[in-house]
Design a protein around this motif. Structure first.
Motif, PDB file in Angstrom:
ATOM      1  N   PHE A 110       0.962  -1.139  -0.057  1.00 63.80           N
ATOM      2  CA  PHE A 110      -0.047  -0.035  -0.069  1.00 63.80           C
ATOM      3  C   PHE A 110       0.824   1.257  -0.041  1.00 63.80           C
ATOM      4  CE2 PHE A 110      -2.982  -3.185   1.634  1.00 63.80           C
ATOM      5  CZ  PHE A 110      -4.350  -2.652   1.086  1.00 63.80           C
ATOM      6  N   ARG A 111       0.529   2.329  -0.557  1.00 60.35           N
ATOM      7  CA  ARG A 111       1.122   3.674  -0.640  1.00 60.35           C
ATOM      8  C   ARG A 111       0.874   4.101   0.645  1.00 60.35           C
ATOM      9  NH1 ARG A 111       1.658   5.366  -6.590  1.00 60.35           N
ATOM     10  NH2 ARG A 111       1.513   3.319  -7.756  1.00 60.35           N
ATOM     11  N   LYS A 112       1.849   4.822   1.261  1.00 60.11           N
ATOM     12  CA  LYS A 112       1.399   5.751   2.487  1.00 60.11           C
ATOM     13  C   LYS A 112       1.775   6.941   2.210  1.00 60.11           C
ATOM     14  CE  LYS A 112       4.072   3.743   5.584  1.00 60.11           C
ATOM     15  NZ  LYS A 112       4.796   3.329   7.033  1.00 60.11           N
ATOM     16  N   LYS A 113       0.545   7.768   2.338  1.00 60.07           N
ATOM     17  CA  LYS A 113       0.441   9.141   1.986  1.00 60.07           C
ATOM     18  C   LYS A 113       1.144   9.901   3.085  1.00 60.07           C
ATOM     19  CE  LYS A 113      -1.165   8.782  -2.032  1.00 60.07           C
ATOM     20  NZ  LYS A 113      -0.489   8.817  -3.261  1.00 60.07           N
ATOM     21  N   TYR A 114       0.603   9.250   4.366  1.00 57.76           N
ATOM     22  CA  TYR A 114       0.946  10.017   5.864  1.00 57.76           C
ATOM     23  C   TYR A 114       1.812   9.099   6.492  1.00 57.76           C
ATOM     24  CZ  TYR A 114      -2.933  13.226   4.877  1.00 57.76           C
ATOM     25  OH  TYR A 114      -3.918  14.329   4.384  1.00 57.76           O
ATOM     26  N   THR A 115       2.598   9.889   7.110  1.00 55.54           N
ATOM     27  CA  THR A 115       3.558   9.338   8.187  1.00 55.54           C
ATOM     28  C   THR A 115       3.750  10.287   9.316  1.00 55.54           C
ATOM     29  OG1 THR A 115       5.550   9.987   7.453  1.00 55.54           O
ATOM     30  CG2 THR A 115       4.738   7.894   6.366  1.00 55.54           C
ATOM     31  N   LEU A 116       4.049   9.822  10.374  1.00 55.55           N
ATOM     32  CA  LEU A 116       4.500  10.832  11.519  1.00 55.55           C
ATOM     33  C   LEU A 116       5.597  11.401  11.156  1.00 55.55           C
ATOM     34  CD1 LEU A 116       2.777   8.740  14.355  1.00 55.55           C
ATOM     35  CD2 LEU A 116       1.930  10.698  13.128  1.00 55.55           C
ATOM     36  N   GLU A 117       6.621  10.918  10.374  1.00 52.22           N
ATOM     37  CA  GLU A 117       7.842  11.414  10.161  1.00 52.22           C
ATOM     38  C   GLU A 117       7.899  12.629   9.164  1.00 52.22           C
ATOM     39  OE1 GLU A 117      10.685  10.042  11.679  1.00 52.22           O
ATOM     40  OE2 GLU A 117       9.203   8.588  12.507  1.00 52.22           O
ATOM     41  N   PRO A 118       8.420  13.581   9.567  1.00 52.64           N
ATOM     42  CA  PRO A 118       8.273  14.754   8.521  1.00 52.64           C
ATOM     43  C   PRO A 118       9.101  14.483   7.242  1.00 52.64           C
ATOM     44  CG  PRO A 118      10.146  15.070  10.512  1.00 52.64           C
ATOM     45  CD  PRO A 118       9.568  13.907  10.728  1.00 52.64           C
ATOM     46  N   HIS A 119       8.916  15.054   6.336  1.00 53.66           N
ATOM     47  CA  HIS A 119       9.466  14.984   4.979  1.00 53.66           C
ATOM     48  C   HIS A 119      10.047  16.194   4.323  1.00 53.66           C
ATOM     49  CE1 HIS A 119       6.986  11.580   3.955  1.00 53.66           C
ATOM     50  NE2 HIS A 119       5.854  12.192   4.409  1.00 53.66           N
ATOM     51  N   GLN A 151      -6.644  14.916   5.853  1.00 55.96           N
ATOM     52  CA  GLN A 151      -5.640  15.191   6.835  1.00 55.96           C
ATOM     53  C   GLN A 151      -6.846  15.024   8.341  1.00 55.96           C
ATOM     54  OE1 GLN A 151      -2.554  15.777   6.674  1.00 55.96           O
ATOM     55  NE2 GLN A 151      -2.539  15.412   9.048  1.00 55.96           N
ATOM     56  N   LYS A 152      -7.622  15.516   8.278  1.00 54.25           N
ATOM     57  CA  LYS A 152      -8.714  15.625   9.509  1.00 54.25           C
ATOM     58  C   LYS A 152      -8.775  14.042  10.059  1.00 54.25           C
ATOM     59  CE  LYS A 152     -12.920  15.899   7.143  1.00 54.25           C
ATOM     60  NZ  LYS A 152     -14.050  16.966   6.813  1.00 54.25           N
ATOM     61  N   TYR A 153      -9.100  13.312   9.170  1.00 51.63           N
ATOM     62  CA  TYR A 153      -9.318  11.871   9.379  1.00 51.63           C
ATOM     63  C   TYR A 153      -7.829  11.217  10.045  1.00 51.63           C
ATOM     64  CZ  TYR A 153     -13.162  12.356   6.660  1.00 51.63           C
ATOM     65  OH  TYR A 153     -14.505  13.144   6.226  1.00 51.63           O
ATOM     66  N   PHE A 154      -6.879  11.392   9.379  1.00 49.98           N
ATOM     67  CA  PHE A 154      -5.274  11.115   9.844  1.00 49.98           C
ATOM     68  C   PHE A 154      -5.224  11.588  11.275  1.00 49.98           C
ATOM     69  CE2 PHE A 154      -0.967  11.616  10.415  1.00 49.98           C
ATOM     70  CZ  PHE A 154      -0.287  10.398  10.171  1.00 49.98           C
ATOM     71  N   ASN A 155      -5.415  12.876  11.516  1.00 49.92           N
ATOM     72  CA  ASN A 155      -5.085  13.413  12.727  1.00 49.92           C
ATOM     73  C   ASN A 155      -6.015  12.910  13.849  1.00 49.92           C
ATOM     74  OD1 ASN A 155      -3.515  14.959  11.679  1.00 49.92           O
ATOM     75  ND2 ASN A 155      -4.685  16.809  11.421  1.00 49.92           N
ATOM     76  N   GLN A 156      -7.474  12.475  13.408  1.00 51.41           N
ATOM     77  CA  GLN A 156      -8.266  11.867  14.643  1.00 51.41           C
ATOM     78  C   GLN A 156      -7.682  10.886  15.003  1.00 51.41           C
ATOM     79  OE1 GLN A 156     -10.751  13.615  16.354  1.00 51.41           O
ATOM     80  NE2 GLN A 156     -10.865  11.668  17.535  1.00 51.41           N
ATOM     81  N   ARG A 157      -7.489   9.706  13.923  1.00 46.16           N
ATOM     82  CA  ARG A 157      -6.946   8.659  14.444  1.00 46.16           C
ATOM     83  C   ARG A 157      -5.702   8.659  15.304  1.00 46.16           C
ATOM     84  NH1 ARG A 157      -8.729   3.348  12.441  1.00 46.16           N
ATOM     85  NH2 ARG A 157      -6.923   1.984  12.653  1.00 46.16           N
ATOM     86  N   GLN A 158      -4.979   9.662  15.204  1.00 45.71           N
ATOM     87  CA  GLN A 158      -3.701   9.834  16.046  1.00 45.71           C
ATOM     88  C   GLN A 158      -4.043   9.988  17.422  1.00 45.71           C
ATOM     89  OE1 GLN A 158      -0.912   8.681  14.877  1.00 45.71           O
ATOM     90  NE2 GLN A 158      -2.006   7.997  13.066  1.00 45.71           N
TER      91      GLN A 158
END
Length: 198
Positions: A110-119, A151-158
């Motif tokens: 799967f392609r990961k669009k979001y990570t907790l690591e800065p780019h 982005q809001k879904y990723f943030n809420q999940r975290q």
């Protein structure tokens, strides 16, 4: 909803060459047939695709296939390993209904669009994105990238994951206290609440 957004979009953009209905899994949307019909009504000459992983395609009601056929909606299946044994079955269903279809190459990751690591190279990430030239319609907004919309879904999940991890750490480190004060049932109920939120 999306049907209202389509009509609003048509006020600004009269013709779109290719439209892809996607997002999560579009076949899970209970209004998928209405969305396909409205899309064809608004954009009569567009090439329209449903982009799906195909997992539930063979369980879709007959109305779904009739709508695809009537409105010349094509199916694009993102091909992942769980689908290897189903691929011939899905092809047979689509051919029976005379629906044009395509499959991606076999995707092993799967392609990961979001990570907790800065780019460090944000511009380069956008340039290399295979969706960088796509335009997205989401909740009445148009954007060249779908990531700001979700982005809001990723943030809420975290946040939810943090709540669950914090609860586990607290219970684990204070297990003797929880046990001594008969807090086991409350701890289990709290764990279930945090877990359900995920």
């Amino acid at each position: 909803g999306i049907i209202r957004d389509l009509y609003q979009l048509s006020q600004f953009i009269e013709d779109i060459g290719v439209i892809r209905i996607l997002g999560g899994e579009p076949l899970l949307n209970p209004e998928i047939c209405e969305i396909m019909s409205a899309t064809r009504k608004v954009y009569a000459y567009s090439e329209i695709y449903i982009v799906t992983n195909g997992v539930i395609l063979d369980r879709m009601p007959e109305m779904f296939f009739e709508t695809c056929t009537e409105h010349q909606i094509k199916i694009w299946i993102s091909y992942y390993p769980p689908m290897i044994k189903k691929i011939d079955h899905l092809k047979a269903i689509l051919e029976k209904h005379e629906i044009d279809y395509s499959f991606s190459g076999l995707n092993m990751t799967f392609r990961k669009k979001y990570t907790l690591e800065p780019h460090s190279e944000k511009g380069k990430s956008f340039e290399n994105c295979f969706q960088a030239s796509c335009h997205n319609l989401y909740e009445g907004k148009i954007g060249v990238c779908f990531l700001p919309f979700v982005q809001k879904y990723f943030n809420q999940r975290q946040v939810e994951l943090g709540n669950l991890n914090g609860h586990i750490e607290e219970i684990y480190s204070g297990y003797n206290v929880v046990k001594a004060y008969n807090g086991k049932n409350k701890a289990i109920n709290d764990f279930n609440k945090y877990n359900e939120a995920l």
